[in-house]
Scaffold this motif. Structure first.
Motif, short mmCIF file in Angstrom:
data_model
loop_
_atom_site.label_atom_id
_atom_site.label_comp_id
_atom_site.label_asym_id
_atom_site.label_seq_id
_atom_site.Cartn_x
_atom_site.Cartn_y
_atom_site.Cartn_z
N TYR A 149 4.57 -1.51 18.27
CA TYR A 149 5.97 -1.27 18.60
C TYR A 149 6.90 -1.76 17.48
N VAL A 150 6.43 -2.70 16.69
CA VAL A 150 7.18 -3.16 15.51
C VAL A 150 6.63 -2.51 14.25
N GLY A 151 5.31 -2.43 14.15
CA GLY A 151 4.68 -1.94 12.93
C GLY A 151 5.01 -0.50 12.62
N ARG A 152 5.09 0.37 13.62
CA ARG A 152 5.40 1.78 13.36
C ARG A 152 6.80 1.95 12.79
N LEU A 153 7.75 1.19 13.31
CA LEU A 153 9.13 1.29 12.82
C LEU A 153 9.24 0.79 11.38
N LEU A 154 8.59 -0.35 11.08
CA LEU A 154 8.63 -0.87 9.71
C LEU A 154 7.90 0.04 8.74
N ARG A 155 6.80 0.62 9.19
CA ARG A 155 6.06 1.55 8.32
C ARG A 155 6.94 2.73 7.92
N GLY A 156 7.70 3.25 8.86
CA GLY A 156 8.58 4.37 8.54
C GLY A 156 9.62 4.00 7.50
N GLN A 157 10.18 2.79 7.60
CA GLN A 157 11.16 2.36 6.60
C GLN A 157 10.51 2.20 5.22
N ILE A 158 9.29 1.66 5.20
CA ILE A 158 8.63 1.44 3.92
C ILE A 158 8.25 2.77 3.27
N LEU A 159 7.84 3.75 4.07
CA LEU A 159 7.54 5.07 3.52
C LEU A 159 8.77 5.67 2.84
N SER A 160 9.95 5.42 3.42
CA SER A 160 11.18 5.92 2.81
C SER A 160 11.53 5.15 1.54
N LEU A 161 11.37 3.83 1.57
CA LEU A 161 11.72 3.01 0.41
C LEU A 161 10.76 3.23 -0.75
N ARG A 162 9.52 3.59 -0.45
CA ARG A 162 8.52 3.74 -1.51
C ARG A 162 8.89 4.82 -2.51
N GLU A 163 9.70 5.78 -2.09
CA GLU A 163 10.09 6.87 -2.97
C GLU A 163 11.36 6.57 -3.77
N LYS A 164 11.94 5.40 -3.59
CA LYS A 164 13.19 5.07 -4.28
C LYS A 164 12.94 4.75 -5.75
N GLU A 165 14.02 4.85 -6.54
CA GLU A 165 13.90 4.66 -7.99
C GLU A 165 13.52 3.22 -8.35
N PHE A 166 14.02 2.24 -7.59
CA PHE A 166 13.75 0.85 -7.98
C PHE A 166 12.26 0.52 -7.80
N ILE A 167 11.56 1.19 -6.88
CA ILE A 167 10.12 0.98 -6.75
C ILE A 167 9.40 1.60 -7.94
N GLU A 168 9.82 2.79 -8.35
CA GLU A 168 9.22 3.42 -9.52
C GLU A 168 9.47 2.60 -10.77
N ALA A 169 10.68 2.02 -10.86
CA ALA A 169 10.99 1.19 -12.03
C ALA A 169 10.12 -0.06 -12.07
N ALA A 170 9.95 -0.70 -10.92
CA ALA A 170 9.11 -1.90 -10.87
C ALA A 170 7.67 -1.59 -11.22
N THR A 171 7.16 -0.46 -10.71
CA THR A 171 5.79 -0.05 -11.03
C THR A 171 5.64 0.26 -12.51
N ALA A 172 6.65 0.93 -13.08
CA ALA A 172 6.60 1.29 -14.50
C ALA A 172 6.62 0.05 -15.39
N GLN A 173 7.24 -1.02 -14.94
CA GLN A 173 7.30 -2.25 -15.71
C GLN A 173 6.03 -3.09 -15.56
N GLY A 174 5.06 -2.59 -14.82
CA GLY A 174 3.77 -3.27 -14.71
C GLY A 174 3.65 -4.22 -13.54
N ALA A 175 4.56 -4.15 -12.56
CA ALA A 175 4.47 -5.03 -11.40
C ALA A 175 3.25 -4.67 -10.56
N SER A 176 2.54 -5.68 -10.10
CA SER A 176 1.35 -5.46 -9.29
C SER A 176 1.75 -4.97 -7.90
#
Length: 358
Positions: A229-256
């Motif tokens: 009941y909590v995990g499904r809601l948080l998963r949906g938010q994370i799926l949306s955030l994963r496509e944001k530019e700041f996540i791509e920028a962090a990954t491109a800079q070598g963040a684990s």
């Protein structure tokens, strides 16, 4: 003249309003802006104060029991007396004829308020136990189960949501099917089944030994059935955030992946976690009360608000306070958490509707 207005605020307009009313906000964090919005919500703060008052009263249960009531939560006093206004009074009547009038035996004393020096403020039960002491200890147990299960539930929901939302693919499929499996069962029926089984045999697996009467049984059962009941809601938010530019920028800079999850994703869902955590405590307290009322939660003789209602239902006509008072305690606790949770959500959401005096 002060007037009330209800407006939809964006982050920029909320920040501008805070700057107008409380000075410049340059360099101020969103958390400070949320606090500024929350402290204007006097209703939410009042109910937070009510919850903290209930929590403090329950935490002081051992002090009250030892120094005021002079009895424990499970100590029976059949055949004993106490002093009220200088006169000895039977805790549970023996029955017989008194002044030519027959009185039934086995009737516990009613509420004494403070006429007996703090003893039996809310009366006694059929075994001569102090109801007020059991009410406070019951609240302590109910709050332990409610808060403890909320912490465990929220922790595992965050971990599962981060793994599923960030990695996707097979981890997401496995975790989502786990959520669906629990989601498929009615939550209360699943909790009753697990609570009943574990309350008889306890839990003795994987090197973990929990006795059947432990408070950890209802705590773990409730936390387990509410994870999706909590995990499904948080998963949906994370799926949306994963496509944001700041996540791509962090990954491109070598963040684990671990650094991205805990340094980039987790702070961006922290506000949702706080709101969910507040509201799920209230939900867990209600679930615990239901389980204990049905005998699948906190096990006698340990008190909880649910068990007190179950014990008082047999005397609802002759001593209604035995069931009504713990019921009122549940209502006030859950209401205070829900109202504060709504206020916290409005404060953390810059687009929420807030009321201001202008």
């Amino acid at each position: 003249m002060a007037t009330e207005s209800t407006t939809d605020f964006t982050l920029d307009s909320a920040a501008a309003l805070a700057a107008h009313e409380e000075g410049p906000i340059e360099g101020k964090s969103p958390w400070l802006l949320a606090w500024r919005r929350l402290r204007r919500n006097y209703v939410a703060l009042a109910f937070l104060g009510l919850f903290l008052l209930i929590l403090a009263a329950c935490c002081l249960a051992p002090v009250y029991a030892r120094h005021v009531a002079h009895t424990g939560p499970n100590t029976g006093h059949l055949g004993e007396t106490f002093v009220r206004d200088g006169k000895a009074t039977q805790i549970v009547s023996k029955g017989g004829f008194t002044n030519g009038v027959f009185k039934a035996g086995g009737v516990p004393v009613g509420p004494q308020l403070w006429h007996a020096g703090g003893r039996y403020v809310l009366g006694a039960d059929n075994q001569g136990r102090d109801v007020a002491v059991r009410l406070l200890y019951g609240g302590l147990n109910s709050l332990f189960v409610g808060i403890g299960s909320a912490v465990i539930c929220t922790f595992f929901a965050i971990v599962f949501a981060l793994l599923a939302g960030f990695y996707g693919g097979a981890p997401d499929w496995i975790i989502s099917r786990f959520f669906d499996l629990i989601w498929a069962f009615p939550v209360l029926l699943l909790a009753i089944a697990l609570g009943t089984a574990l309350s008889i045999n306890g839990f003795h697996h994987f090197g973990i030994n929990i006795s059947s009467g432990s408070l950890w049984i209802p705590t773990l059962v409730i936390s387990y059935v509410l994870i999706p009941y909590v995990g499904r809601l948080l998963r949906g938010q994370i799926l949306s955030l994963r496509e944001k530019e700041f996540i791509e920028a962090a990954t491109a800079q070598g963040a684990s992946p671990v650094r991205v999850m805990f340094s980039e994703l987790l702070p961006n869902i922290a506000s949702s976690i706080l709101v969910f955590f507040t509201l799920i405590i209230a939900s867990n307290i209600l679930t615990e009360a239901g389980l204990s009322f049905l005998g699948a939660g906190v096990q006698p003789p340990n008190p909880s608000w649910g068990t007190l209602i179950a014990e008082g239902q047999d005397r609802i006509q002759t001593a209604p306070w035995l069931a009504i008072i713990p019921g009122i305690a549940i209502v006030l606790t859950v209401l205070s958490l829900n109202v504060f949770g709504d206020g916290l959500r409005d404060a953390l959401d810059p687009r929420a509707k807030v009321r201001m005096d202008r």
